[in-house]
Design a protein around this motif. Structure first.
Motif, short mmCIF file in Angstrom:
data_model
loop_
_atom_site.label_atom_id
_atom_site.label_comp_id
_atom_site.label_asym_id
_atom_site.label_seq_id
_atom_site.Cartn_x
_atom_site.Cartn_y
_atom_site.Cartn_z
N LEU A 274 -9.72 -2.71 -12.99
CA LEU A 274 -9.22 -3.96 -12.57
C LEU A 274 -10.51 -4.31 -13.36
CD1 LEU A 274 -11.01 -2.77 -9.04
CD2 LEU A 274 -8.79 -3.69 -9.51
N PRO A 275 -10.42 -5.75 -13.67
CA PRO A 275 -11.15 -6.73 -14.26
C PRO A 275 -12.89 -6.41 -14.17
CG PRO A 275 -10.01 -8.41 -12.84
CD PRO A 275 -9.66 -6.65 -12.86
N GLU A 276 -13.16 -6.63 -14.72
CA GLU A 276 -14.51 -6.41 -14.85
C GLU A 276 -15.67 -7.31 -14.06
OE1 GLU A 276 -18.88 -5.63 -17.79
OE2 GLU A 276 -17.11 -5.96 -18.43
N TRP A 277 -15.02 -8.37 -13.49
CA TRP A 277 -15.42 -9.66 -13.13
C TRP A 277 -15.75 -9.12 -11.28
CZ3 TRP A 277 -12.52 -11.71 -9.32
CH2 TRP A 277 -11.54 -12.23 -9.68
N PHE A 278 -14.76 -8.35 -11.15
CA PHE A 278 -14.33 -7.81 -9.77
C PHE A 278 -14.57 -6.56 -9.02
CE2 PHE A 278 -10.87 -6.44 -6.13
CZ PHE A 278 -11.52 -7.46 -5.64
N LEU A 279 -14.84 -6.11 -9.40
CA LEU A 279 -16.33 -4.61 -10.00
C LEU A 279 -17.91 -4.68 -8.83
CD1 LEU A 279 -15.96 -2.64 -13.58
CD2 LEU A 279 -14.21 -2.64 -11.41
N PRO A 280 -17.83 -6.45 -9.18
CA PRO A 280 -19.25 -5.93 -7.95
C PRO A 280 -18.98 -6.34 -6.55
CG PRO A 280 -19.64 -7.83 -9.77
CD PRO A 280 -17.86 -6.86 -10.38
N ALA A 281 -17.34 -7.05 -6.38
CA ALA A 281 -16.63 -6.67 -4.81
C ALA A 281 -15.99 -5.10 -4.82
CB ALA A 281 -15.32 -8.06 -4.76
N VAL A 282 -15.81 -4.59 -5.43
CA VAL A 282 -15.45 -3.48 -5.30
C VAL A 282 -16.45 -2.50 -4.16
CG1 VAL A 282 -14.97 -1.19 -5.90
CG2 VAL A 282 -14.09 -3.20 -6.88
N ALA A 283 -17.49 -2.70 -5.09
CA ALA A 283 -18.90 -1.65 -4.70
C ALA A 283 -19.37 -2.42 -3.51
CB ALA A 283 -20.07 -2.29 -5.39
N ALA A 284 -19.13 -3.92 -2.75
CA ALA A 284 -19.20 -4.27 -1.92
C ALA A 284 -18.43 -3.96 -0.74
CB ALA A 284 -19.14 -5.87 -1.86
N SER A 285 -17.47 -3.23 -1.03
CA SER A 285 -16.56 -3.05 0.36
C SER A 285 -17.06 -1.17 1.12
CB SER A 285 -15.79 -2.36 -0.49
OG SER A 285 -14.22 -1.43 0.48
N PRO A 286 -17.41 -1.07 2.11
CA PRO A 286 -17.63 0.10 2.93
C PRO A 286 -16.86 1.45 2.68
CG PRO A 286 -17.32 -1.96 4.01
CD PRO A 286 -17.09 -2.94 3.04
#
Length: 251
Positions: free
Chosen positions: A195-207
């Protein structure tokens, strides 16, 4: 009747209602089995090959478990709310001492039992038809806890979707819209490196990410998992509270 008695009575009724719908029972267990057979036994993993399924088979155990942990409570609780609302059953429940929180808790307990059995089936099937191996350690005792907490979390979210959707079809559409991105973008089947680095915060926000990380630490990596369980539990408490508030009392 005591609170425990009310919850038990509603849970028994909900469990019998689920068992009477044989199609629902069939697809609750059959759909994840199909995924395991297709991706685990037919496609298979290709370690070091790059791209999807490039990790060892054991890496994807949380992904297979996530299918039933995520999809089933979202659709079942949401559909149950829509069905109750269409049949005017919430008006009848409003005349009883059963609170919205007790109603949701009863249905959550039923889902925990159903999905717990389905998760055990999936885990056994993954170990049987793939090259996955399981780390045998005392930490395995925490695996059912992860499943139960995650189910509770998505039961709460399912209650919110059921309250917002205007029909059972709307619930199914909404649950699929939410579940599909979560399933593939929560460190389950797609590794963060893809995944692109900018999307990783969204991954961390997923329960679901914390479910995947914790169960992977238990079953595959042998690492720390308590922090992920703490975050998942805190999120589950929030989602259950919001879900209980969203359950219609009257229509």
């Amino acid at each position: 009747m005591t609170r425990l008695g009310r919850i038990r009575t509603e849970a028994v009724a909900a469990g019998r209602s689920f068992l009477r719908r044989r199609t629902a029972v069939f697809f609750t267990f059959f759909f994840p089995v199909i995924l395991v057979v297709i991706f685990g036994a037919l496609v298979r993993t290709q370690p070091t090959g790059g791209g999807l399924f490039a990790e060892p088979a054991g890496y994807y155990i949380p992904g297979y478990l996530a299918v039933v942990v995520l999809f089933t409570p979202l659709s079942r609780v949401g559909s149950e709310i829509a069905r109750h609302r269409d049949g005017g059953r919430f008006e009848k429940l409003a005349t009883t001492p059963l609170s919205r929180a007790e109603w949701l808790l009863a249905h959550t307990l039923v889902n925990v039992g159903i999905i717990g059995a389905a998760s055990l089936l999936i885990l056994g099937l993954v170990l049987a038809v793939t090259d996955a191996t399981l780390i045998v350690s005392p930490a395995l005792a925490a695996l059912p806890v992860f499943v139960a907490v995650a189910v509770a979390l998505f039961c709460g979210l399912g209650a919110v979707l059921g309250a917002l959707a205007d029909s059972q079809d709307g619930v199914i559409a909404a649950s699929n819209t939410v579940a599909l991105p979560l399933l593939f973008l929560s460190e389950t089947f797609v590794t963060p490196s893809l995944l692109p680095e900018w999307f990783l915060p969204a991954v961390a926000a997923s329960p679901l990410t914390y479910f995947a990380r914790g169960t992977r630490a238990i079953t595959f990596e042998g690492g720390a998992w308590a922090g992920d369980l703490f975050v998942l539990s805190a999120l589950a408490a929030v989602f259950l509270a919001v879900g209980a508030y969203a359950v219609p009392r009257t229509e």
